[in-house]
Design a protein around this motif. Structure first.
Motif, PDB file in Angstrom:
ATOM      1  N   LYS A   1       1.142   9.208  -5.891  1.00 11.97           N
ATOM      2  CA  LYS A   1       1.478  10.604  -5.623  1.00 11.97           C
ATOM      3  C   LYS A   1       2.463  11.120  -6.672  1.00 11.97           C
ATOM      4  CE  LYS A   1       2.412  13.655  -1.780  1.00 11.97           C
ATOM      5  NZ  LYS A   1       2.758  13.773  -0.384  1.00 11.97           N
ATOM      6  N   ASP A   2       3.452  10.294  -7.025  1.00  8.73           N
ATOM      7  CA  ASP A   2       4.437  10.693  -8.031  1.00  8.73           C
ATOM      8  C   ASP A   2       3.827  10.869  -9.412  1.00  8.73           C
ATOM      9  OD1 ASP A   2       6.412  10.735  -6.121  1.00  8.73           O
ATOM     10  OD2 ASP A   2       7.228   8.768  -6.637  1.00  8.73           O
ATOM     11  N   SER A   3       2.706  10.199  -9.668  1.00  7.91           N
ATOM     12  CA  SER A   3       2.046  10.308 -10.970  1.00  7.91           C
ATOM     13  C   SER A   3       0.827  11.238 -10.891  1.00  7.91           C
ATOM     14  CB  SER A   3       1.652   8.932 -11.500  1.00  7.91           C
ATOM     15  OG  SER A   3       0.768   8.297 -10.603  1.00  7.91           O
ATOM     16  N   ASP A   4       0.825  12.139  -9.906  1.00 13.51           N
ATOM     17  CA  ASP A   4      -0.263  13.111  -9.709  1.00 13.51           C
ATOM     18  C   ASP A   4      -1.625  12.441  -9.607  1.00 13.51           C
ATOM     19  OD1 ASP A   4       1.446  15.335  -9.671  1.00 13.51           O
ATOM     20  OD2 ASP A   4       1.478  15.403 -11.856  1.00 13.51           O
ATOM     21  N   PHE A   5      -1.673  11.271  -8.989  1.00 17.72           N
ATOM     22  CA  PHE A   5      -2.888  10.501  -8.745  1.00 17.72           C
ATOM     23  C   PHE A   5      -3.612  10.106 -10.037  1.00 17.72           C
ATOM     24  CE2 PHE A   5      -1.857  12.402  -4.738  1.00 17.72           C
ATOM     25  CZ  PHE A   5      -2.039  11.361  -3.860  1.00 17.72           C
ATOM     26  N   ASN A   6      -2.846   9.977 -11.127  1.00 22.68           N
ATOM     27  CA  ASN A   6      -3.379   9.471 -12.392  1.00 22.68           C
ATOM     28  C   ASN A   6      -3.313   7.942 -12.319  1.00 22.68           C
ATOM     29  OD1 ASN A   6      -3.397   8.369 -15.060  1.00 22.68           O
ATOM     30  ND2 ASN A   6      -2.913  10.408 -15.877  1.00 22.68           N
ATOM     31  N   ILE A   7      -4.476   7.299 -12.239  1.00 24.19           N
ATOM     32  CA  ILE A   7      -4.527   5.851 -12.026  1.00 24.19           C
ATOM     33  C   ILE A   7      -3.906   5.092 -13.192  1.00 24.19           C
ATOM     34  CG2 ILE A   7      -6.076   3.862 -11.735  1.00 24.19           C
ATOM     35  CD1 ILE A   7      -7.869   5.680 -10.081  1.00 24.19           C
ATOM     36  N   SER A   8      -4.166   5.516 -14.415  1.00 24.12           N
ATOM     37  CA  SER A   8      -3.604   4.820 -15.578  1.00 24.12           C
ATOM     38  C   SER A   8      -2.079   4.891 -15.575  1.00 24.12           C
ATOM     39  CB  SER A   8      -4.151   5.407 -16.883  1.00 24.12           C
ATOM     40  OG  SER A   8      -5.544   5.210 -16.958  1.00 24.12           O
ATOM     41  N   GLU A   9      -1.545   6.075 -15.289  1.00 27.92           N
ATOM     42  CA  GLU A   9      -0.096   6.247 -15.257  1.00 27.92           C
ATOM     43  C   GLU A   9       0.520   5.460 -14.094  1.00 27.92           C
ATOM     44  OE1 GLU A   9       3.836   7.380 -15.981  1.00 27.92           O
ATOM     45  OE2 GLU A   9       2.079   7.291 -17.274  1.00 27.92           O
ATOM     46  N   ALA A  10      -0.121   5.499 -12.934  1.00 29.42           N
ATOM     47  CA  ALA A  10       0.381   4.753 -11.777  1.00 29.42           C
ATOM     48  C   ALA A  10       0.384   3.254 -12.071  1.00 29.42           C
ATOM     49  CB  ALA A  10      -0.447   5.055 -10.541  1.00 29.42           C
ATOM     50  N   ALA A  11      -0.692   2.756 -12.691  1.00 28.97           N
ATOM     51  CA  ALA A  11      -0.765   1.327 -13.036  1.00 28.97           C
ATOM     52  C   ALA A  11       0.365   0.953 -13.990  1.00 28.97           C
ATOM     53  CB  ALA A  11      -2.123   1.002 -13.653  1.00 28.97           C
ATOM     54  N   ARG A  12       0.643   1.817 -14.961  1.00 35.00           N
ATOM     55  CA  ARG A  12       1.742   1.553 -15.900  1.00 35.00           C
ATOM     56  C   ARG A  12       3.071   1.476 -15.154  1.00 35.00           C
ATOM     57  NH1 ARG A  12       5.709   3.840 -18.171  1.00 35.00           N
ATOM     58  NH2 ARG A  12       5.295   5.931 -17.403  1.00 35.00           N
ATOM     59  N   ARG A  13       3.306   2.436 -14.264  1.00 36.05           N
ATOM     60  CA  ARG A  13       4.562   2.458 -13.494  1.00 36.05           C
ATOM     61  C   ARG A  13       4.680   1.250 -12.562  1.00 36.05           C
ATOM     62  NH1 ARG A  13       5.349   8.812 -11.662  1.00 36.05           N
ATOM     63  NH2 ARG A  13       5.253   9.690 -13.768  1.00 36.05           N
TER      64      ARG A  13
ATOM     65  N   TRP B   1       0.817  -1.197   0.000  1.00 35.76           N
ATOM     66  CA  TRP B   1       0.000   0.000   0.000  1.00 35.76           C
ATOM     67  C   TRP B   1       0.860   1.261   0.000  1.00 35.76           C
ATOM     68  CZ3 TRP B   1      -4.271   1.695  -1.578  1.00 35.76           C
ATOM     69  CH2 TRP B   1      -4.731   2.942  -1.178  1.00 35.76           C
ATOM     70  N   GLU B   2       1.910   1.277   0.810  1.00 29.70           N
ATOM     71  CA  GLU B   2       2.795   2.442   0.847  1.00 29.70           C
ATOM     72  C   GLU B   2       3.448   2.670  -0.507  1.00 29.70           C
ATOM     73  OE1 GLU B   2       5.438   1.710   4.143  1.00 29.70           O
ATOM     74  OE2 GLU B   2       3.928   2.278   5.616  1.00 29.70           O
ATOM     75  N   HIS B   3       3.863   1.589  -1.168  1.00 28.72           N
ATOM     76  CA  HIS B   3       4.478   1.714  -2.489  1.00 28.72           C
ATOM     77  C   HIS B   3       3.461   2.225  -3.510  1.00 28.72           C
ATOM     78  CE1 HIS B   3       7.203   1.079  -5.780  1.00 28.72           C
ATOM     79  NE2 HIS B   3       6.356   0.233  -6.362  1.00 28.72           N
ATOM     80  N   ILE B   4       2.256   1.673  -3.497  1.00 33.40           N
ATOM     81  CA  ILE B   4       1.202   2.121  -4.413  1.00 33.40           C
ATOM     82  C   ILE B   4       0.918   3.602  -4.193  1.00 33.40           C
ATOM     83  CG2 ILE B   4      -1.288   1.962  -4.890  1.00 33.40           C
ATOM     84  CD1 ILE B   4      -1.005  -1.097  -4.524  1.00 33.40           C
ATOM     85  N   HIS B   5       0.797   4.003  -2.934  1.00 31.36           N
ATOM     86  CA  HIS B   5       0.498   5.400  -2.629  1.00 31.36           C
ATOM     87  C   HIS B   5       1.624   6.321  -3.105  1.00 31.36           C
ATOM     88  CE1 HIS B   5      -0.228   9.025  -0.195  1.00 31.36           C
ATOM     89  NE2 HIS B   5      -1.478   8.728  -0.471  1.00 31.36           N
ATOM     90  N   GLU B   6       2.861   5.905  -2.917  1.00 28.88           N
ATOM     91  CA  GLU B   6       3.990   6.720  -3.359  1.00 28.88           C
ATOM     92  C   GLU B   6       3.981   6.882  -4.881  1.00 28.88           C
ATOM     93  OE1 GLU B   6       8.864   6.907  -2.973  1.00 28.88           O
ATOM     94  OE2 GLU B   6       7.757   5.382  -1.895  1.00 28.88           O
ATOM     95  N   VAL B   7       3.733   5.783  -5.606  1.00 30.05           N
ATOM     96  CA  VAL B   7       3.674   5.848  -7.069  1.00 30.05           C
ATOM     97  C   VAL B   7       2.490   6.704  -7.518  1.00 30.05           C
ATOM     98  CG1 VAL B   7       3.351   4.489  -9.180  1.00 30.05           C
ATOM     99  CG2 VAL B   7       4.930   3.690  -7.413  1.00 30.05           C
TER     100      VAL B   7
END
Length: 177
Positions: free
Chosen positions: A147-159, A139-145
């Motif tokens: 936040k780093d992707s400006d809470f864009n779910i598609s971009e976070a999922a890609r990362r 969860w901490e890793h997901i939240h950090e990613v």
């Protein structure tokens, strides 16, 4: 202003900053807020706070720069670093740069005031490891990613290397905050 009960709060999360500000004001602190290093420097031109609470991660900036500036402005200032991304490396650097304490989020006003009161080290601190579950680490890793992707779910999922729907399901189980 005297530094006796003046606190500078450096936090980029508006909701958390507002909550902490109100809580400290109820405890008779004069609270100045800043959301960046530039804002901290601006406040230090007119005020001499005796206390500071600094978020470690201020958007793209590191709160460690703020810690360094605050300590240089007033070496007697009690500085507490708050972070949702605690690590040994950043804790060591924060202390070297002048922080009095380093607290992992979630921490409340009681925790912060207790840290202000403990200006010396405690050799009786237990050496037990902080228990962290795999789910919490994930969860901490997901939240950090996120936040780093400006809470864009598609971009976070890609990362994160996962399908967007999988990430959306995980987020639906546990609110981001």
């Amino acid at each position: 202003m005297t530094s006796e009960r003046v606190l500078i709060l450096v936090e980029d999360d508006e909701a958390l900053a507002k909550t902490l500000k109100r809580s400290f004001e109820r405890r008779d602190y004069t609270v100045l807020t800043a959301d960046s290093h530039a804002a901290v420097l601006s406040l230090l031109g007119n005020h001499k706070p005796g206390y500071a609470v600094v978020d470690l991660k201020l958007g793209p900036e590191s709160g460690l720069v703020c810690v360094q500036s605050l300590h240089a402005h007033n070496p007697e200032m009690l500085i507490v670093v708050l972070t949702g991304f605690a690590s040994i490396a950043t804790a060591v650097e924060a202390i070297k740069l002048g922080a009095s304490h380093y607290l992992a989020k979630p921490s409340n006003t009681d925790d912060i005031e207790a840290a202000f009161a403990r200006s010396t080290g405690d050799p009786s601190t237990p050496l037990a490891p902080r228990p962290t579950s795999i789910k919490t680490l994930e969860w901490e890793h997901i939240h950090e990613v996120l936040k780093d992707s400006d809470f864009n779910i598609s971009e976070a999922a890609r990362r994160l290397g996962m399908h967007r729907r999988t990430l959306a399901r995980k987020l639906a189980k546990r609110q981001v905050g």
